[in-house]
Enzyme design. Structure first.
Site, short mmCIF file in Angstrom:
data_model
loop_
_atom_site.label_atom_id
_atom_site.label_comp_id
_atom_site.label_asym_id
_atom_site.label_seq_id
_atom_site.Cartn_x
_atom_site.Cartn_y
_atom_site.Cartn_z
N CYS A 170 -44.80 8.25 -6.88
CA CYS A 170 -45.10 8.33 -8.42
C CYS A 170 -43.34 7.68 -8.83
CB CYS A 170 -45.85 9.15 -8.99
SG CYS A 170 -46.21 11.02 -7.96
N GLU A 201 -45.77 -0.61 -13.01
CA GLU A 201 -45.80 0.00 -12.12
C GLU A 201 -46.50 -0.75 -10.25
OE1 GLU A 201 -47.72 4.23 -11.40
OE2 GLU A 201 -45.96 5.34 -10.40
N GLU A 233 -49.08 14.60 -14.42
CA GLU A 233 -47.77 14.35 -13.87
C GLU A 233 -48.32 12.44 -13.45
OE1 GLU A 233 -46.10 12.49 -11.19
OE2 GLU A 233 -46.37 14.05 -10.11
N LYS A 235 -60.47 18.69 -6.33
CA LYS A 235 -60.84 17.74 -6.54
C LYS A 235 -60.01 16.51 -5.37
CE LYS A 235 -61.47 13.17 -7.27
NZ LYS A 235 -61.87 12.15 -6.02
P1 ADP Z 1 -54.38 6.21 -8.13
O1 ADP Z 1 -54.28 5.18 -9.08
O2 ADP Z 1 -53.20 6.69 -7.50
O3 ADP Z 1 -55.54 5.61 -7.15
P2 ADP Z 1 -56.10 7.97 -10.03
O4 ADP Z 1 -55.37 8.13 -11.03
O5 ADP Z 1 -57.09 6.87 -10.10
O6 ADP Z 1 -55.08 7.31 -9.15
O7 ADP Z 1 -56.88 8.92 -9.64
C1 ADP Z 1 -56.17 9.53 -9.19
C2 ADP Z 1 -57.42 11.16 -8.97
O8 ADP Z 1 -58.19 10.72 -10.35
C3 ADP Z 1 -58.27 11.10 -7.98
O9 ADP Z 1 -58.41 12.14 -7.69
C4 ADP Z 1 -59.40 10.10 -8.54
O10 ADP Z 1 -60.46 10.09 -7.81
C5 ADP Z 1 -59.58 10.69 -9.86
N1 ADP Z 1 -59.98 10.00 -10.56
C6 ADP Z 1 -60.13 8.57 -10.58
N2 ADP Z 1 -61.44 8.62 -11.92
C7 ADP Z 1 -61.31 9.98 -12.73
C8 ADP Z 1 -61.73 10.41 -14.01
N3 ADP Z 1 -62.29 8.91 -14.75
N4 ADP Z 1 -61.64 11.51 -14.07
C9 ADP Z 1 -61.02 12.37 -13.57
N5 ADP Z 1 -60.31 11.85 -12.18
C10 ADP Z 1 -60.56 10.77 -11.64
#
Ligand code: ADP
Length: 488
Positions: free
Chosen positions: A301, A398, A267, A193
């Site tokens: 990151c 961050e 990560e 995804k």
């Molecule tokens: P960032 O702050 O870098 O956007 P996120 O951790 O919010 O980081 O997003 C990184 C990825 O994780 C994206 O593909 C996002 O859609 C997905 N994501 C967000 N929430 C969840 C969750 N609860 N479980 C799994 N994947 C998630």
């Protein structure tokens, strides 16, 4: 051609625009989910727009995959795993992966332009770093596919099964390559995804997998939001989760998979220290600081977001840094002259601005680059803060933007203590002319990667990953392959 603007300060240079063309790229108006080797409509019938953060324009509509779509993708991946991919020899798997790498190379320019349009990152970087490195990851792991018994000698090696992979928006195609290439080389199948703001290069990769003749279901791309990611994490038939993203979501994932058989590599965030000793080559170090935090808008990151400068050279370093910041070109990411592109989304820009305000209200001194900022789109001027304390929020948390905090130190012990005083531990940089000083620091800094007299250098052969709240597991190199096998 550069010409000097005679009426302004001598640091103001104007460059004729040098825009990368967009006529050679092919984007559909609407993208479906890539499941079982076909583009299929999402069960909900819902789509969301992905936009260009440099202009706010819509690029395409993308399918919103839900739990039932994830279930279809996992079933397709399981079928491909049991019936085809796990039965193929390593040599045959390797041939597919090489073919993918070569097609990516052929379409490199198109991939780079689409990455820049969708993510806001500068074309110089997507063209010269992200896409070539992504290709190299496929080439590198293709090479291991038929040599697993040399990678892990005297062990019985088994693949894991179906890998669920969730990636962020800062390096969309590179993160996809980091995750897909070792998974396939080791004999696993994939449900991936991409992030909601940057799905396009993953969907382009789906087209490439298709053109490479990759058997249906070996890689499935399900686009969507956090709930789509959560559906992958919570699916009972997924054997491994590979996640790159925020520490907050990393913690949710850790809780979700606790007590299950799922393996995981996470990560997560970082607040990396870049340390300038008084014997460092100052001009190179200043370039290293700029590269560490301002190129790629600080959307890295492992960005060197906390600068530590030895006190006796601090004035010189800060003066040179400010001067260099003023010459940075902030603007259209498609322009080859641009140094700092667009912030990935409106939400991320709001987060960065919130931290800048917080820095000022906590008493830090701010300096921003005099670079002109475009009127439309999401942009942030390169920003530094001095007069900060270890406890300042902007030093601790961050920010994920072009914002640097600067602290000074007198002794090596002091800087080690300060640099390690963070919940994170992803990367660090050390600048010194003296090898013994470098080795002393690199061995004591609690960070997964420590660069010496350089910053943000990547290679498929070298592992990357964090300590503490920056996550666990490694990607890249043999370690990255090890994360996709069971050894007996
Ligand atoms: P960032 O702050 O870098 O956007 P996120 O951790 O919010 O980081 O997003 C990184 C990825 O994780 C994206 O593909 C996002 O859609 C997905 N994501 C967000 N929430 C969840 C969750 N609860 N479980 C799994 N994947 C998630």
């Amino acid at each position: 051609m550069a010409k000097k603007n005679s009426t302004a300060n001598k640091l103001d240079w104007e460059y004729a625009p040098s825009l990368e063309g967009t006529d050679h790229i092919q984007l559909k108006e609407k993208y479906d989910l890539y499941i079982g080797g076909k583009f299929v409509k999402p069960s909900s019938g819902k789509y969301f727009a992905t936009t260009n953060p440099a202009t706010g324009e819509k690029l395409a509509d993308v399918a919103y995959g839900d739990e039932s779509d994830v279930d279809k993708a996992v079933k397709a991946a399981r079928k491909a795993y049991t019936e085809v991919w796990s039965k193929l020899s390593g040599k045959e798997r390797g041939k597919y992966i090489y073919r993918i790498a070569r097609i990516m190379q052929e379409r490199a320019r198109e991939l780079a332009v689409i990455e820049t349009l969708d993510a806001g990152k500068v074309i110089r970087e997507s063209r010269d770093v992200d896409v070539p490195l992504a290709c190299n990851h496929f080439f590198y792991y293709a090479g291991w596919a038929d040599k697993l018994e040399y990678a892990f000698p005297n062990r019985k090696i088994e693949s894991l099964g179906v890998a669920g992979q969730i990636i962020p928006w800062n390096f969309p195609i590179l993160m996809a390559a980091w995750k897909i290439a070792p998974a396939l080389a080791a004999g696993n199948t994939v449900v991936l995804k991409p992030a909601e703001t940057t799905p396009l290069t993953a969907l382009k990769l789906a087209e490439i997998f298709h053109d490479a003749g990759l058997p249906p279901g070996v890689v499935n791309i399900v686009t969507g939001y956090g709930d789509t990611g959560a559906a992958i994490v919570n699916h009972a038939d997924v054997d491994k989760i590979a996640f790159t993203g925020s520490t907050g979501v990393g913690k949710i994932i850790q809780k979700a998979i606790a007590g299950t058989n799922k393996k995981a590599t996470l990560e997560l965030g970082g607040k990396s220290a870049n340390i300038i000793m008084d014997d460092a080559p100052i001009d190179q170090a200043v370039e290293g600081i700029i590269n560490g935090i301002f190129f790629n808008q600080g959307h890295v990151c492992c960005a060197g977001s906390r600068l530590f400068v030895q006190e006796n050279v601090a004035d010189e370093v800060i003066k040179k840094l400010k001067r260099r910041m003023d010459t940075l070109i902030v603007g259209n990411p498609l322009d080859k002259n641009t140094d700092v592109g667009a912030i990935n989304s409106k939400e991320q820009l709001a987060t960065i601005q919130k931290y800048i305000k917080l820095g000022i209200s906590e008493g830090a001194t701010m300096h921003q680059s005099r670079a002109k900022i475009p009127a439309n789109g999401y942009y942030c001027a390169p920003t530094i803060f001095t007069d900060v304390a270890q406890s300042s929020t902007i030093v601790q948390e961050e920010i994920f933007g072009p914002v640097l905090t600067i602290q000074t130190f007198r002794t090596v012990d002091e800087v080690i203590q300060k640099a390690n005083n963070t919940p994170f531990g992803l990367a660090a940089g050390v600048w010194s002319d003296k090898g013994s000083r470098v080795f002393n620091l690199t061995s004591k800094l609690k960070a997964g990667v420590v660069w010496a007299n350089t910053y943000n250098k990547f290679d498929p052969t070298s592992p990357f990953g964090g300590y503490k709240e920056s996550g666990y597991g490694r990607e890249g190199g043999l370690h990255g392959l090890g994360a996709y096998v069971k050894l007996k």
